[in-house]
Design an enzyme around this catalytic site. Structure first.
Site, PDB file in Angstrom:
ATOM      1  N   ARG A  12      -3.221 -10.394   2.972  1.00 55.87           N
ATOM      2  CA  ARG A  12      -4.365 -10.550   2.644  1.00 55.87           C
ATOM      3  C   ARG A  12      -4.752  -9.501   1.644  1.00 55.87           C
ATOM      4  O   ARG A  12      -6.090  -9.707   0.671  1.00 55.87           O
ATOM      5  CB  ARG A  12      -5.514 -10.628   3.602  1.00 55.87           C
ATOM      6  CG  ARG A  12      -5.318 -11.914   4.307  1.00 55.87           C
ATOM      7  CD  ARG A  12      -5.974 -11.912   5.636  1.00 55.87           C
ATOM      8  NE  ARG A  12      -5.257 -11.153   6.808  1.00 55.87           N
ATOM      9  CZ  ARG A  12      -5.492 -11.126   8.100  1.00 55.87           C
ATOM     10  NH1 ARG A  12      -6.701 -11.832   8.473  1.00 55.87           N
ATOM     11  NH2 ARG A  12      -4.691 -10.426   8.728  1.00 55.87           N
ATOM     12  N   GLN A  71      10.807  -3.483  13.912  1.00 54.22           N
ATOM     13  CA  GLN A  71      10.669  -4.743  13.737  1.00 54.22           C
ATOM     14  C   GLN A  71      11.115  -5.432  12.761  1.00 54.22           C
ATOM     15  O   GLN A  71      10.430  -5.311  11.371  1.00 54.22           O
ATOM     16  CB  GLN A  71       9.121  -5.267  14.012  1.00 54.22           C
ATOM     17  CG  GLN A  71       8.671  -6.348  14.483  1.00 54.22           C
ATOM     18  CD  GLN A  71       7.176  -6.825  14.255  1.00 54.22           C
ATOM     19  OE1 GLN A  71       6.600  -6.021  13.591  1.00 54.22           O
ATOM     20  NE2 GLN A  71       6.995  -7.965  14.855  1.00 54.22           N
ATOM     21  N   GLY A  76       4.553 -11.327  14.550  1.00 52.43           N
ATOM     22  CA  GLY A  76       3.331 -11.299  15.184  1.00 52.43           C
ATOM     23  C   GLY A  76       3.253  -9.701  16.021  1.00 52.43           C
ATOM     24  O   GLY A  76       4.235  -9.033  16.298  1.00 52.43           O
ATOM     25  N   TYR A  99      -3.742  -0.173  16.177  1.00 50.29           N
ATOM     26  CA  TYR A  99      -3.216  -1.179  14.996  1.00 50.29           C
ATOM     27  C   TYR A  99      -3.138  -0.129  13.820  1.00 50.29           C
ATOM     28  O   TYR A  99      -4.425   0.568  13.749  1.00 50.29           O
ATOM     29  CB  TYR A  99      -4.113  -2.337  14.744  1.00 50.29           C
ATOM     30  CG  TYR A  99      -3.666  -3.730  15.849  1.00 50.29           C
ATOM     31  CD1 TYR A  99      -2.946  -3.378  16.722  1.00 50.29           C
ATOM     32  CD2 TYR A  99      -4.417  -4.657  15.623  1.00 50.29           C
ATOM     33  CE1 TYR A  99      -2.490  -4.457  17.631  1.00 50.29           C
ATOM     34  CE2 TYR A  99      -4.315  -5.706  16.448  1.00 50.29           C
ATOM     35  CZ  TYR A  99      -3.464  -5.685  17.342  1.00 50.29           C
ATOM     36  OH  TYR A  99      -3.142  -6.727  18.330  1.00 50.29           O
ATOM     37  N   GLY A 100      -2.392  -0.163  13.019  1.00 57.85           N
ATOM     38  CA  GLY A 100      -2.108   0.743  11.946  1.00 57.85           C
ATOM     39  C   GLY A 100      -3.061   0.345  10.796  1.00 57.85           C
ATOM     40  O   GLY A 100      -3.627   0.988   9.893  1.00 57.85           O
ATOM     41  N   LYS A 350      -1.161  25.010 -18.370  1.00 60.73           N
ATOM     42  CA  LYS A 350      -0.199  24.170 -17.492  1.00 60.73           C
ATOM     43  C   LYS A 350       1.045  25.382 -17.052  1.00 60.73           C
ATOM     44  O   LYS A 350       1.451  26.110 -17.974  1.00 60.73           O
ATOM     45  CB  LYS A 350       0.530  23.317 -18.372  1.00 60.73           C
ATOM     46  CG  LYS A 350       1.594  22.351 -17.571  1.00 60.73           C
ATOM     47  CD  LYS A 350       2.955  21.868 -18.249  1.00 60.73           C
ATOM     48  CE  LYS A 350       3.746  23.154 -18.454  1.00 60.73           C
ATOM     49  NZ  LYS A 350       5.026  22.632 -19.135  1.00 60.73           N
ATOM     50  N   ALA A 379      -9.887  31.690 -29.773  1.00 57.72           N
ATOM     51  CA  ALA A 379     -10.174  30.244 -29.726  1.00 57.72           C
ATOM     52  C   ALA A 379      -8.895  29.665 -30.698  1.00 57.72           C
ATOM     53  O   ALA A 379      -8.604  30.171 -31.725  1.00 57.72           O
ATOM     54  CB  ALA A 379     -11.391  29.858 -30.737  1.00 57.72           C
TER      55      ALA A 379
END
Ligand code: UD1
Ligand code: CA
Length: 464
Positions: A12, A71, A76, A99-100, A350, A379
């Site tokens: 979903r 799994q 399920g 539940y995750g 950087k 500048a």
């Protein structure tokens, strides 16, 4: 033993990424659940069931030392437990199932569930809550003894059952022996072919076991995420929670509803976050700092008394104590700004170290540079760090003065106390205390304009 189910696809979500790898509050869903479980027990006692995108899920939390079960096919929630059985059985009582996709659950609520189960005679306790809109959740059918008789999934529920507003959180605590016996008797659903963990409740009842319910009043904690709308709702709740925590610890947050602060971020006392600030990843802000409006800091350390003015973007950097950055400064990874330095508008750094009390106040690019203390960067200064193939370093020693609009072609070293004339293109090392002028000398051509105008019509007319 805690088992966390995280093998599902999350259909979903409509995503190429497994559901538990989506983020809310700046962390993946699976990380939230694992971190909460770690507050209850040691990592060897936490088992995560992985399946869909198993490697990626495993990689997210393996560093925390938890175990994994596999799994292979997602048949399920009940089947997920069957796949984990061999690894869970040796650990004995109690078995806590999480539940995750339910990341808001808190440690105190889980402790209450464990306590309730320890005190009850029941084979299991289901954490439930009442929701105004229970759509999508399994509904709790109560037994005459006040416990849970069964859980009926939304899809399978009839009209009367759909009207039930008490829902299954997907969090349970079981006594292992009756639990495994009951799970063995669960059959796949004819429509989906899935083994529902929720069917264990009916099987326990059929075997004469009791199943209790612990209803939590804090329904917000058990919200499960199945789609992106629910993801956004949970993200908002996590952020509200974080911002309240910070304010309780002495951080001023202007318009807190606009702040985005990830779960693992730390902020010191008396610091101020202006509106629309985003503090992401593992950012740590010291005490008495100010983070200006709309600034975005990712994995960054800001030391005490530093000030970041509005609209700065900073990633993987260290901003030293008492320094001042911005507005409109971009600081990229690997940059260290030392104590008391100033970096102003439209300056990009950087992988650069800017020394104590040095200044780069306007319009500059400093990349792969090592800049000493007390340096003034004019500048428009640019370090030309890239020759088309390789990156090169620029070293600028203490107290150097780099005039405006200098082009520093790396690799390059500027000595202590040297002076670079404005507009220079500097390609060779400059010794300490020297003046380097790397531009053509100015020439004035007297009367040039008048001579150039000579052929004009106006000039051709006779003077009156
Ligand atoms: C489940 C419950 C529902 C409850 C709701 C709470 C079942 C049958 N239903 O429904 O009663 O109200 O959660 O949020 O349990 N998973 C696996 N392997 C699988 C299937 C799922 O590991 O084969 C994992 C998923 O990754 C997810 C969790 O189990 O983390 C729940 O699965 P999901 O499909 O979301 O269950 P729901 O339909 O929400
Ligand atoms: Ca779910």
């Amino acid at each position: 033993m805690v088992v966390i189910l995280a093998a599902g696809l999350g259909t979903r979500m409509k995503s190429a990424r497994a559901k538990v790898l989506h983020q809310a509050g700046g962390k993946t869903l699976i990380e939230h659940v694992v971190d909460t479980a770690l507050r209850l027990t040691s990592p060897e006692r936490i088992l995560v069931v992985v399946g869909h995108q198993a490697e990626a899920v495993r990689e997210k939390v393996a560093g925390r030392g938890v175990r994994f079960a596999w799994q292979a096919e997602q048949k399920g929630t009940g089947h997920a437990l069957l796949c984990a059985r061999n690894q869970l059985e040796p650990f004995g009582d109690p078995l806590l199932v999480l539940y995750g996709d339910c990341p808001l659950i808190s440690e105190p609520t889980l402790r209450r569930l464990l306590d309730a189960q320890a005190e009850a005679a029941a084979a299991g306790t289901v954490l439930t809550t009442v929701l105004a809109d229970p759509s999508g959740y399994g509904r709790i059918l109560r037994a005459p003894d006040g416990g849970v008789a069964a859980i009926v999934e939304h899809k399978a529920a009839g009209p009367e059952q759909l009207a039930i507003r008490e829902i299954n959180s997907g969090i349970y605590c079981f006594r292992p022996e009756p639990f495994w016996r009951a799970l063995d008797r669960v059959r796949p659903h004819p429509a989906s072919g899935e083994y529902y963990l929720t069917d264990v409740i009916e099987q326990l009842r059929a075997a004469g076991e009791g199943v209790a319910a612990l209803m939590t009043p804090d329904s917000g904690e058990v919200l499960g995420i199945n789609n992106r709308i629910e993801l956004a709702a949970v993200d908002r709740l996590l952020r509200e929670r974080k911002v309240r925590e910070l304010m309780a610890e002495g951080v001023t947050i202007e318009k807190p509803e606009t702040a985005t602060v990830d779960a693992d971020v730390q902020v010191g006392m008396d610091s101020v976050l202006e509106p629309f600030v985003q503090l992401r990843g593992r950012t740590v802000v010291g005490s008495n700092c100010r983070i200006g409006a709309a600034s975005i800091l990712d994995d960054t350390v800001v030391e005490q008394d530093a000030e970041i003015l509005p609209f700065c973007v900073v990633a993987s950097a260290t901003i030293g104590a008492g320094s001042r950055i911005g507005p409109f400064t971009r600081i990229r990874p690997g940059t260290v700004i030392a104590e008391g330095a100033h970096v102003g508008n439209f300056v990009e750094l950087k992988n650069t170290r800017l020394g104590k009390r040095s200044k780069a106040n306007h319009l500059a690019y400093l990349g792969d540079a090592e800049i000493g203390a007390g340096v003034n960067i004019g500048a428009g200064t640019i370090t030309c760090n890239f020759d088309g193939e390789k990156k090169h370093r620029t070293t600028i020693a203490d107290r150097a003065f780099v005039g405006s609009n200098s082009t520093l072609v790396a690799p390059l070293e500027l000595g202590e106390d040297c002076y670079i004339g404005a507009g220079s293109v500097v390609t060779h090392a400059v010794p300490p205390e020297a003046l380097a002028v790397g531009r053509s000398r100015q020439v004035n051509k007297e009367g040039w304009r008048r001579k150039r105008r000579a052929p004009n019509v106006a000039d051709a007319l006779p003077h009156s």
